[in-house]
Design a protein around this motif. Structure first.
Motif, PDB file in Angstrom:
ATOM      1  N   LEU A  59       0.836  -1.204   0.000  1.00 40.19           N
ATOM      2  CA  LEU A  59       0.000   0.000   0.000  1.00 40.19           C
ATOM      3  C   LEU A  59       0.869   1.252   0.000  1.00 40.19           C
ATOM      4  N   GLY A  72     -14.694  -0.250   7.017  1.00 42.06           N
ATOM      5  CA  GLY A  72     -14.155  -0.882   5.820  1.00 42.06           C
ATOM      6  C   GLY A  72     -15.199  -1.493   4.917  1.00 42.06           C
ATOM      7  N   THR A 109     -17.671  -2.341   2.163  1.00 45.82           N
ATOM      8  CA  THR A 109     -17.536  -1.809   0.813  1.00 45.82           C
ATOM      9  C   THR A 109     -18.798  -1.926  -0.038  1.00 45.82           C
ATOM     10  N   MET A 110     -19.197  -3.164  -0.336  1.00 46.41           N
ATOM     11  CA  MET A 110     -20.179  -3.343  -1.395  1.00 46.41           C
ATOM     12  C   MET A 110     -21.536  -2.736  -1.071  1.00 46.41           C
ATOM     13  N   SER A 163     -13.911   3.189   0.795  1.00 45.02           N
ATOM     14  CA  SER A 163     -14.019   1.894   0.136  1.00 45.02           C
ATOM     15  C   SER A 163     -14.928   1.966  -1.091  1.00 45.02           C
ATOM     16  N   ILE A 208     -12.969   3.430  -4.011  1.00 46.69           N
ATOM     17  CA  ILE A 208     -12.039   2.454  -4.587  1.00 46.69           C
ATOM     18  C   ILE A 208     -12.808   1.431  -5.421  1.00 46.69           C
ATOM     19  N   ALA A 209     -13.879   0.886  -4.857  1.00 46.30           N
ATOM     20  CA  ALA A 209     -14.634  -0.159  -5.539  1.00 46.30           C
ATOM     21  C   ALA A 209     -15.184   0.344  -6.867  1.00 46.30           C
ATOM     22  N   PHE A 221     -11.692   1.875  -9.310  1.00 44.90           N
ATOM     23  CA  PHE A 221     -10.371   1.286  -9.480  1.00 44.90           C
ATOM     24  C   PHE A 221     -10.174   0.627 -10.841  1.00 44.90           C
ATOM     25  N   SER A 222     -11.135  -0.228 -11.233  1.00 44.54           N
ATOM     26  CA  SER A 222     -10.889  -0.973 -12.471  1.00 44.54           C
ATOM     27  C   SER A 222     -11.032  -0.089 -13.705  1.00 44.54           C
ATOM     28  N   ILE A 237      -5.003   3.961  -4.392  1.00 45.04           N
ATOM     29  CA  ILE A 237      -4.278   3.117  -3.445  1.00 45.04           C
ATOM     30  C   ILE A 237      -3.965   3.909  -2.171  1.00 45.04           C
ATOM     31  N   ILE A 261     -11.600  -5.125   0.837  1.00 41.16           N
ATOM     32  CA  ILE A 261     -11.162  -4.406  -0.364  1.00 41.16           C
ATOM     33  C   ILE A 261      -9.657  -4.139  -0.308  1.00 41.16           C
ATOM     34  N   LEU A 280      -6.709  -4.753  -3.078  1.00 39.48           N
ATOM     35  CA  LEU A 280      -5.662  -3.813  -3.479  1.00 39.48           C
ATOM     36  C   LEU A 280      -4.292  -4.462  -3.367  1.00 39.48           C
ATOM     37  N   TYR A 310      -3.765  -6.894  -6.110  1.00 32.29           N
ATOM     38  CA  TYR A 310      -3.574  -6.121  -7.336  1.00 32.29           C
ATOM     39  C   TYR A 310      -2.125  -5.669  -7.446  1.00 32.29           C
ATOM     40  N   PHE A 368      -5.809  -8.809 -15.446  1.00 32.01           N
ATOM     41  CA  PHE A 368      -6.669  -9.391 -14.428  1.00 32.01           C
ATOM     42  C   PHE A 368      -6.763 -10.885 -14.669  1.00 32.01           C
ATOM     43  N   ALA A 400     -15.650  -7.565  -2.953  1.00 29.66           N
ATOM     44  CA  ALA A 400     -14.630  -6.520  -3.030  1.00 29.66           C
ATOM     45  C   ALA A 400     -13.249  -7.026  -3.444  1.00 29.66           C
ATOM     46  N   LEU A 425     -13.004  -7.592  -7.282  1.00 33.10           N
ATOM     47  CA  LEU A 425     -13.291  -6.500  -8.215  1.00 33.10           C
ATOM     48  C   LEU A 425     -12.120  -6.186  -9.125  1.00 33.10           C
ATOM     49  N   PHE A 426     -10.936  -6.101  -8.547  1.00 32.04           N
ATOM     50  CA  PHE A 426      -9.804  -5.778  -9.409  1.00 32.04           C
ATOM     51  C   PHE A 426      -8.747  -6.864  -9.365  1.00 32.04           C
ATOM     52  N   LEU A 483     -11.747  -9.687 -11.897  1.00 35.11           N
ATOM     53  CA  LEU A 483     -12.588  -8.838 -12.743  1.00 35.11           C
ATOM     54  C   LEU A 483     -13.868  -9.574 -13.102  1.00 35.11           C
TER      55      LEU A 483
END
Lengths: 331, 280
Positions: free
Chosen positions: A55, A254, A256-257, A281, A284-285, A288-289, A301, B118, B122, B125, B135, B210, B213-214, B217
């Motif tokens: 990180l 934390g 997220t979804m 979160s 990021i979710a 990010f992609s 990040i 999540i 990261l 990733y 991915f 989560a 996700l990355f 994918l």
């Protein structure tokens, strides 16, 4: 390892060489097993260290570009490549704080019900049912929140709240319309339901550590049930309760979804609690992609790093408090 | 005096009433969520769900690739994470009991257990996806395995500590090496508890979104290639639920029902197994 059983007959005195051989093999296998287990234990530490290092490395370009301003800037603009974490941090803290505001009293209430009021035969089923709330995957809360809870909030709850507070200055800013349905308050409510089982489970467990003698003594001098809970049970378990609440808070921060579905994903700070926002979160979710460019990725990040630091502190405090309770119980 | 007693009684009953209300509140959400899930999910349940790929909007289709993807990634994640977690748990309960290293590992493990998933995404990733530049299902498996480890570590340590020391001491006294005592006596005595732990780990991982996700994918199509993107139920639900297409949303609900049923069945089974162990 299966060959040990076969090795045993070889240990007859008539075959000293094979006996030594068998012992050597025993020792070797034993050492190997021990080393493997130790390596696995070290791997757990390594994962944690790896997370921290990866990180920091990933966040470095963003932190280098924006400096400390990254934490204090509320602008999040992928087009101009200006990134600041404040809006996400604000959303994270606000939603978690309000979630705890609801989840703590309700969670404690359920724990009190389970330990003090509930008939024995009902304790297990009710306890399991509440724990099942923790088993439902986060994404289910999200889809349910978006399609069932949000429309209800939008058409029924929020208009009423907005109308109620409209004449009151200050509060009408805090609860300003329009009623989107999605937003900080909705996310906080869903979060509250999600962390409820964690708080309940730990409070119930620490409540059960209170010696019966103490409670009976209090009942004996004429305390009512509530007085026993307030003056004996809760003070006795205070440390553990705080640990449980911190654990719930760590989860909420934390999560997220579920939040991603209902918060609206708007990287801005609005005075109204009903307005759409975002959390670390969720940002990021969501992004990010699809993030383009090194600075964008690195900023995301860096957000992750901030989230990790916050949750690490909260969870570490929770663990330390709960460890204190466990060591008193062991005595 | 009497008035005061009455007031105290009233306050007590009032608070206890609120506690009952809190419980009903909590249970209410459970039934509300499960109820909607059942109603909305069953509507879309058909044979096609299990036999066809995820469709383009407006087309007929199912969730087959997502189901297979989820099953494969969960399976491999658990297959990798479980032995590592068990070995670490064995070290903590048997070899290093009471040592500084073990209390550090336990502390770190407990934090990993509750850390935001999540963040694990990261991490993987950075560690893997950024290095190989694409991915992949493998990345998803790594992420899930990392989620499995802390659950298994925790239950393995707890369960091994519950094994009566007289039993393992007897085995040691017969001259068995430590590793054999642990694997043949300790692990066998703690078997039900260990299975509970693995089931809980599966339950936890199979609904996770989560971290995928990355890493993994998503993939619209059938893929056995774990080196490329792989579809999974949670990600498909995420994508389809947020889409504007009615048929995609319906598939999302059906997928949600499938996942929740799986997870709840797993956790209830784990609890029943756990209860049998402590019940004795």
């Amino acid at each position: 390892m299966a060959n040990y059983a076969i090795d045993v007959p070889n240990q007859s005195p008539s075959a000293p060489a094979s006996r030594a051989e068998a012992l050597r093999r025993f020792r070797f296998g034993d050492q190997l097993f021990r080393r493997t287990t130790k390596a696995s234990a070290l791997l757990v530490l390594l994962i944690m260290v790896g997370i921290i290092i990866s990180l920091i490395v990933g966040a470095w370009p963003a932190l280098h570009t924006f400096g400390l301003g990254f934490i204090f800037s509320a602008s999040w603009n992928p087009v101009t490549e200006q990134f600041g974490a404040l809006a996400s941090i604000y959303g994270t803290i606000i939603t978690s704080a309000f979630a705890m505001l609801l989840a703590v009293p309700v969670g404690l209430g359920i724990a009190i019900f389970l330990t003090e009021i509930c008939p024995y035969w009902l304790r297990r089923p009710v306890g399991i049912a509440i724990e099942l709330l923790a088993g439902i995957p986060s994404i289910i809360y999200g889809i349910w929140g978006l399609f069932v809870f949000v429309p209800f909030v939008q058409t029924t709850v929020q208009p009423a709240i907005i109308a109620l507070f409209a004449p009151i200055p200050l509060l009408n800013q805090l609860f300003a319309g329009p009623a989107y349905g999605i937003g900080l308050m909705t996310a906080a409510f869903i979060l509250a339901i999600m962390v409820l089982p964690f708080i309940t489970a730990i409070s119930r467990d620490v409540f059960l550590t209170v010696p019966t003698v103490l409670k009976e003594a209090a009942f004996g001098i004429g305390c009512t049930r509530w007085e026993v809970v307030r003056s004996v049970v809760i003070p006795y378990t205070r440390v553990g309760l705080i640990g449980g609440i911190m654990l719930g808070l760590g989860r909420a921060l934390g999560e997220t979804m579920a939040v991603t579905f209902v918060i609206g994903n708007a990287a801005r700070i609005s005075p109204s609690l009903l307005a759409p926002g975002t959390t670390i979160s969720a940002t990021i979710a969501n992004e990010f992609s699809e993030a383009f460019g090194a600075t964008y990725l690195s900023s995301l990040i860096a957000l992750g790093l901030i989230l990790f630091v916050i949750t690490f502190i909260v969870l570490a405090m929770s663990r330390l408090l709960l460890m204190r309770i466990e060591s008193t119980r062991a005595k | 005096m009497i008035a005061k007693t009455t007031r105290r009684r009233t306050v007590s009953s009032l608070v206890m009433g609120l506690c009952i209300a809190a419980t009903l509140f909590g249970l209410g959400w459970l039934f509300l969520i499960l109820g909607t899930l059942l109603i909305k999910g069953v509507q879309g349940l058909s044979f096609a769900v299990f036999t066809q790929m995820t469709p383009a909007p407006g087309n007929q289709g199912g969730l087959l690739n997502a189901i297979i993807g989820s099953l494969t990634m969960t399976l491999f994640g658990v297959l990798i994470g479980t032995p590592v977690g068990m070995m670490a748990g064995i070290y903590m309960a048997e070899y290093g009991r009471g040592s500084r290293l073990v209390s550090t590992v336990r502390f770190v493990n407990d934090i990993l257990l509750s850390a935001p998933s999540i963040i694990i995404g990261l991490f993987v990733y950075q560690l893997y996806v950024a290095e190989v530049h694409h991915f992949s299902g493998v990345a998803g498996i790594i992420a899930l395995a990392i989620m499995v480890v802390p659950v298994v570590v925790r239950t393995t340590e707890d369960m091994l500590l519950l094994v009566p020391s007289a039993m393992t001491e007897a085995a040691s006294a017969m001259g068995l090496p430590r590793s054999v005592v642990i694997t043949r006596i300790g692990l066998r005595a703690a078997k039900a508890g260990l299975i509970t732990g693995v089931l809980l780990a599966i339950a936890r991982v199979s609904g996770e979104t989560a971290p995928l996700l990355f890493t993994a994918l998503n993939n619209q199509f059938w893929s056995w290639n774990l080196n490329g993107p792989v579809a999974s139920l949670p990600i498909v639900i995420f994508q389809f639920a947020l889409s504007p297409y009615k048929d995609w949303q319906q598939l999302a609900w059906t997928g949600a029902l499938l996942i929740t049923t799986t997870v709840l069945v797993l956790s209830i089974t784990a609890r029943i197994l756990g209860a049998q162990r402590t019940g004795k």
